[in-house]
Structure formats: C-alpha cells, structure tokens
Write a protein that holds these residues in place. Structure first.
Motif, PDB file in Angstrom:
ATOM      1  N   GLU A  44      11.643 -34.641  17.611  1.00  0.00           N
ATOM      2  CA  GLU A  44      10.883 -33.900  16.825  1.00  0.00           C
ATOM      3  C   GLU A  44       9.906 -33.121  17.722  1.00  0.00           C
ATOM      4  O   GLU A  44       9.216 -31.828  17.015  1.00  0.00           O
ATOM      5  CB  GLU A  44      10.170 -34.879  15.929  1.00  0.00           C
ATOM      6  CG  GLU A  44      10.806 -35.545  14.919  1.00  0.00           C
ATOM      7  CD  GLU A  44      11.746 -36.827  15.497  1.00  0.00           C
ATOM      8  OE1 GLU A  44      11.796 -36.872  16.611  1.00  0.00           O
ATOM      9  OE2 GLU A  44      12.095 -37.516  14.624  1.00  0.00           O
TER      10      GLU A  44
ATOM     11  N   ARG B  83      11.510 -29.685  18.622  1.00  0.00           N
ATOM     12  CA  ARG B  83      11.618 -28.657  17.505  1.00  0.00           C
ATOM     13  C   ARG B  83      10.212 -27.976  17.143  1.00  0.00           C
ATOM     14  O   ARG B  83      10.155 -26.683  16.902  1.00  0.00           O
ATOM     15  CB  ARG B  83      12.219 -29.486  16.364  1.00  0.00           C
ATOM     16  CG  ARG B  83      13.940 -29.337  16.592  1.00  0.00           C
ATOM     17  CD  ARG B  83      14.605 -30.495  16.058  1.00  0.00           C
ATOM     18  NE  ARG B  83      14.125 -30.718  14.741  1.00  0.00           N
ATOM     19  CZ  ARG B  83      14.335 -32.052  13.885  1.00  0.00           C
ATOM     20  NH1 ARG B  83      14.705 -33.091  14.692  1.00  0.00           N
ATOM     21  NH2 ARG B  83      13.958 -32.359  12.589  1.00  0.00           N
TER      22      ARG B  83
ATOM     23  N   LEU C 171       3.084 -37.954  17.176  1.00  0.00           N
ATOM     24  CA  LEU C 171       4.341 -38.147  17.151  1.00  0.00           C
ATOM     25  C   LEU C 171       4.604 -39.387  17.903  1.00  0.00           C
ATOM     26  O   LEU C 171       5.379 -39.650  18.373  1.00  0.00           O
ATOM     27  CB  LEU C 171       5.260 -37.067  17.655  1.00  0.00           C
ATOM     28  CG  LEU C 171       5.086 -35.550  16.901  1.00  0.00           C
ATOM     29  CD1 LEU C 171       6.006 -34.399  17.596  1.00  0.00           C
ATOM     30  CD2 LEU C 171       5.772 -35.911  15.475  1.00  0.00           C
TER      31      LEU C 171
ATOM     32  N   LEU D 284      10.456 -30.076  10.443  1.00  0.00           N
ATOM     33  CA  LEU D 284      11.096 -31.506  10.849  1.00  0.00           C
ATOM     34  C   LEU D 284      12.304 -32.037   9.646  1.00  0.00           C
ATOM     35  O   LEU D 284      12.780 -32.766  10.150  1.00  0.00           O
ATOM     36  CB  LEU D 284       9.999 -32.557  11.013  1.00  0.00           C
ATOM     37  CG  LEU D 284       9.044 -32.180  12.150  1.00  0.00           C
ATOM     38  CD1 LEU D 284       7.767 -33.187  12.294  1.00  0.00           C
ATOM     39  CD2 LEU D 284       9.782 -32.051  13.608  1.00  0.00           C
TER      40      LEU D 284
END
Ligand code: TXA
Ligand code: MG
Length: 349
Positions: free
Chosen positions: A83, A86, A191, A216
C-alpha cells in the motif's frame, strides 16, 4: 505536484551551506509545498532535541522525516507494505505523509518514543535540492512546521522570521522559497496498523481520503481513539493570537450586527457576498477568500496572520462550505476556533 511558479531561481550556494549546517547539528528552516519546516538531522538526537526547544513543543510529539526521492526507504521503515509503495508511486514527491513501522536503527527521539515513523518526500524544488545535498541524499530531515507550538504554520520565509525573530540562537538559516503552493500541512495516512485497522487518515490535507482510497482500492478510515497521537490533531492548534470564531454564513449578518452594536473591534474573513451591515466602523479589516478549496487553503494562513495584526478583539470567519475538497480547510479552521461559542458569548455579554 508542480512548484509555485513564483519560486525564485534556486540559490545553490545557500542550499549547500544549509546542508552543511544540518550535518553539523544545527537547525535550518526550509520551504516545502505545504508549509515551511524547521529541519534537523533526523539521525542526530541532540539536533532533534533543538527542534522541540525552539518550538516549545512537548518532546513526546512525533516529527515527520523528509526524504529525498533517492532515499533508501528500508533504512527508515521496518516494513514497507505494498500500500505504501503504491501511494509513493502516485503521490511522492508531494503533500502526503505516511506513518510506517520505524526501522530499528532510527533513534526514537524523532518519533516521540513511538515505534512508528512519519515519512514524506516534499516536492518544493528548494526542499528537494536541500535533501539532495544533505548527507548525499541518504539523510532524513526531521521537520515540523516552522512555527511556535500551537501557532499558525508559516507559508513564507517572512512568517518564519515573525515566529522566531531575524536571528534565533538555535536556527542556522532560513531558506527562501516563495509562498508555499498548497498552504496547509500534508495529508497524513497511517499504514502502520494495516492488518487491524486498514489505512487510517490522521490529518486531512490537499490530497483527500477519497483520492488515497481510489489508489488503494479501499476506503480510508477516519481517525479513531486508538490512533497515534498527532499534535496537529489536538483540539486547539493552528491558532492566531487573536480569538477566532467560526460563524455559519446564514448567521453572519446577525452576529456581526450584535458584535458591532457592542462596539467590539472585529476582523472578518469571508468567502460569500458580504452582508450589508458588514461595513461598520468597528470592523477593522476584511478579507474575502476565494470560494474554492485549493486557493482558499493556499491563502488561509497568510490571511489569518494579516488579520491577527489588525488590532481586533475577535477574528470572525464565515464557516467555509462543507462539500468535497473542503475537509482540510474545515479541519484547520475548527482547531483555530476551538472555542467559538465561548468566545462569542463572552464578547456579547
Ligand atoms: O506538511 C507537513 O506535513 C509539514 C511540512 C513541514 O512537511 N510538516 C508538519 O509537521 O506539519 P508538524 O510536526 O507540524 O505536524 C506533523 C504531524 C503531527 O501532528 C505529528 O504528531 C504527526 O504528524 N506525526 C508525525 N509522526 C507521527 C507518527 N509516527 N505517528 C503519528 N503521528 C505522527
Ligand atoms: Mg505544525
């Protein structure tokens, strides 16, 4: 994200000198596209301690570490989930801070003793050049906003001088970089607790939870009580010295009338057409903001500073729209005006 077009050409000698100061453990104020930061070598605990001292900020409040695009993320974060990769791919350099598990070798002074770390790669050309020069692009610059604790964040070098004076014993230099293009602090996404909480928005900014969620492919949760502490999420923050009240547009005419009838000295920030009574002699300064979230955010802190200098007893702000894109502006103004109701009732008594 492109830099403010009014940025002057890069002053490389000044940037190199600032990098050497950072390497010696000094503090350097530097421009970013969000707000100006007060930087220190993130791996030098004594230098990081000077940030807390200069700002008057409690030392258990974690700092964001700024990295160059070439930095080795694995030196800073223990675990870099897909995540994070990205979001970095899409939004760095830019106004996005990621909270990740801190790597073992990084001193915990920078994250206020927590086992996480906030990382961000800014897009401002002066910040990028400074990060490139500092420790050959492999260092991290710990940098909170360059204001005293609780104050409005600076969006020009002049604001930094207003906060700390022309020459502060702890600050080696203040780099010039024009007006910050975004104007409010970065979006913060946690995160570090993905398996239990998924991605969590800790602070809204120019990049919305929606835009992050789209990349996401899942919804981003709003903050919960178990979320890590973030000083920008305290109730009273981002505040001018003058009391500030947020007033809904439909009540503005009446509130202004009652306050001016009491002879209260006011400063006014609004974005809709002014009510007819807002030309009273006790309204000392009036600023009309653009009714779009990006230009509103760009101007917000500079305008609040200007109104703070008007000699008013109260800054009245017409509550901004609440629609999509306005989340960050509303978040900052709510914290600047944390006691609107109490302030208004005192001034109307
Ligand atoms: O746009 C920005 O983010 C600016 C520029 C200079 O980069 N920086 C900034 O820093 O706003 P500061 O310190 O004023 O706000 C950083 C926020 C604080 O609310 C802090 O608590 C939170 O980030 N933060 C930093 N590291 C964290 C961590 N490990 N866990 C949770 N929150 C963290
Ligand atoms: Mg701050």
């Amino acid at each position: 994200m492109s830099a403010d077009t009014r940025n002057p050409p890069l002053d490389l000698p000044a940037i190199k000198a600032a990098a050497r100061l950072l390497e010696q453990g000094r503090l350097v104020a530097f421009p970013t596209e969000t707000v100006y930061g007060l930087g220190a070598d993130a791996e030098n605990p004594a230098a990081v301690a000077r940030i807390f001292e200069a700002k008057g900020r409690p030392s258990d409040h974690p700092l964001i570490v700024h990295l160059s695009p070439q930095a080795d993320l694995a030196r800073w974060a223990a675990d870099i989930p897909d995540e994070a990769r990205r979001l970095i791919e899409v939004f760095w350099p830019g106004p996005l801070t990621l909270i990740l598990k801190r790597a073992a070798g990084i001193p915990d002074t920078v994250s206020g003793g927590q086992d996480t770390i906030g990382l961000r790669c800014p897009s401002h050309p002066v910040a990028l050049a400074l990060l490139h020069e500092f420790r050959q692009g492999q260092g991290g610059i710990a940098g909170p906003s360059a204001n005293r604790f609780g104050h409005v964040s600076p969006t020009t070098a002049q604001h930094v001088r207003e906060e700390f004076g022309e020459s502060h014993p702890l600050i080696g230099c203040i780099l010039e970089g024009g007006q910050s293009e975004v104007g409010i602090e970065s979006t913060i996404i946690d995160l570090s607790r993905l398996s239990s909480h998924g991605p969590v928005l800790l602070r809204p900014g120019r990049l919305s939870a929606q835009e992050i969620g789209d990349v996401l492919g899942c919804a981003v949760a709003l903050p919960d009580l178990a979320a890590p502490r973030a000083s920008g999420t305290l109730d009273a923050h981002y505040a001018p010295a003058t009391a500030l009240a947020l007033v809904p547009g439909e009540q503005l005419a009446q509130v202004l009338q009652e306050l001016t009838a009491k002879g209260r000295r006011l400063a006014l920030m609004h974005h809709s057409a002014l009510p007819a009574n807002a030309v009273s002699g006790t309204i000392l300064a009036t600023i009309r903001m653009q009714a779009e979230p990006a230009p509103y955010a760009h101007d917000l802190y500079a305008r609040l500073r200007a109104l703070d200098h008007a000699g008013a007893e109260l800054i009245v702000v017409e509550a901004p729209p609440t629609g999509s894109g306005w989340e960050a502006v509303n978040d900052r103004l709510r914290r600047s005006a944390f006691d609107s109701v109490g302030v208004l009732s005192r001034l109307l008594a």
